[in-house]
Design a protein around this motif. Structure first.
Motif, PDB file in Angstrom:
ATOM      1  N   SER A  44      -6.861  -3.495   3.059  1.00  0.00           N
ATOM      2  CA  SER A  44      -5.383  -3.498   3.700  1.00  0.00           C
ATOM      3  C   SER A  44      -5.278  -3.428   5.004  1.00  0.00           C
ATOM      4  O   SER A  44      -6.505  -2.721   5.711  1.00  0.00           O
ATOM      5  CB  SER A  44      -4.501  -2.469   2.991  1.00  0.00           C
ATOM      6  N   ASP A 124      -2.160  -8.748  -2.372  1.00  0.00           N
ATOM      7  CA  ASP A 124      -2.451  -7.627  -1.554  1.00  0.00           C
ATOM      8  C   ASP A 124      -1.135  -6.472  -1.991  1.00  0.00           C
ATOM      9  O   ASP A 124      -0.718  -5.613  -1.114  1.00  0.00           O
ATOM     10  CB  ASP A 124      -1.694  -8.069   0.016  1.00  0.00           C
ATOM     11  N   ASP A 126      -0.076  -2.960  -3.506  1.00  0.00           N
ATOM     12  CA  ASP A 126      -0.657  -1.957  -3.325  1.00  0.00           C
ATOM     13  C   ASP A 126      -0.234  -0.818  -4.620  1.00  0.00           C
ATOM     14  O   ASP A 126      -0.357   0.471  -4.343  1.00  0.00           O
ATOM     15  CB  ASP A 126      -0.193  -1.122  -2.119  1.00  0.00           C
TER      16      ASP A 126
END
Length: 265
Positions: A44, A124, A126
């Motif tokens: 990240s 992406d 989380d």
């Protein structure tokens, strides 16, 4: 058991258990590149990454990393502790109870391709950074990693945890994510739901009687996403819930708090 490994300054820290079936979290300096074996990991913008140790992960694994100021990647090898898996042998079964009939193999292959496509997502998101929550609570009727050998043929290990609950029990999202697969009737798993939690981490919940979300829906931890059932090749009503890192299989119980105790009314 959680193990915190501090790496040299400017590298990263790792948190997790170095044993088969575990998920390991990492924190690096922003801009660091990281590889687990031959796989380049998604890192990240804040430097967070994750990787999974498969049920059958080999005894030694390698992690490589390269910071923005490093001329070349650095590496370190880690020992992975094996886990004892329960193996059950059953002989004398009718052949049709051991292998699927030939006429359904094309269907099974198509469905496996759908499952693999969902497992291969590398978004992406989380949600994987959250402390996972139980998708359902009840008696644990099956644990991760066990395997049956039927008529001498090793079958796929049990890649999840089973929770015995009645048909129609609400099933909750174990962590934030996006629905990556929602199929009402797969051959082996019946009603099947997968949630992408990001960075290759996903949940799969199967044998469902009803799906409450669609592919592409964003879900929050604790949201009702399905109802339990006994669809597919299930011997009774229960929730089978698995967690994976891409196609590596992780033990859900290593990510969860103890099962909540139900109090008698």
């Amino acid at each position: 058991m959680l193990l915190l490994v501090a790496m040299p300054a400017g590298a990263f820290e790792l948190q997790g258990s170095w044993q088969q079936g575990s998920l390991v979290h990492g924190q690096a300096e922003p801009g660091t590149r990281v590889w687990f074996g031959e796989s380049a990991l998604r890192v990240s913008p804040q430097g967070a990454f994750v990787f999974g140790l498969d049920r059958d992960e080999p005894a030694k694994v390698e992690l490589r990393w390269q910071g923005q100021g490093d001329a070349r990647p650095l590496s370190r090898r880690y020992a992975v502790a094996p886990r004892p898996w329960k193996i059950q042998r059953i002989d004398g079964l009718p052949p049709d109870k051991v292998e699927p009939p030939p006429e359904v193999m094309a269907r099974i292959e198509r469905e496996q391709a759908l499952l693999n496509a969902a497992r291969d997502l590398d978004s992406d998101l989380d949600g994987w950074r959250q402390r996972f929550a139980w998708a359902a609570t009840g008696r644990i009727s099956g644990t991760f990693g066990n395997q049956r050998i039927l008529n001498g043929i090793p079958k796929q290990p049990h890649y999840g945890i089973d929770v015995a609950v009645p048909v129609g029990t609400p099933i909750h999202a174990p962590a934030d994510g996006v629905v990556s697969l929602a199929e009402p009737d797969l051959y082996f798993t019946g009603g099947t739901l997968m949630i992408d939690h990001g960075h290759g981490v996903s949940s799969i919940m199967v044998h469902l009687s009803a799906l409450k979300v669609r592919v592409g829906d964003a879900v929050r931890q604790g949201e009702v996403v399905a109802l339990s059932g006994k669809t597919g090749r299930a011997t009774g009503p229960h929730l089978h819930w698995g967690i994976g890192w891409f196609r590596s299989r992780v033990d859900p119980q290593t990510l969860l708090p103890p099962m909540p105790v139900r109090r008698a009314k």
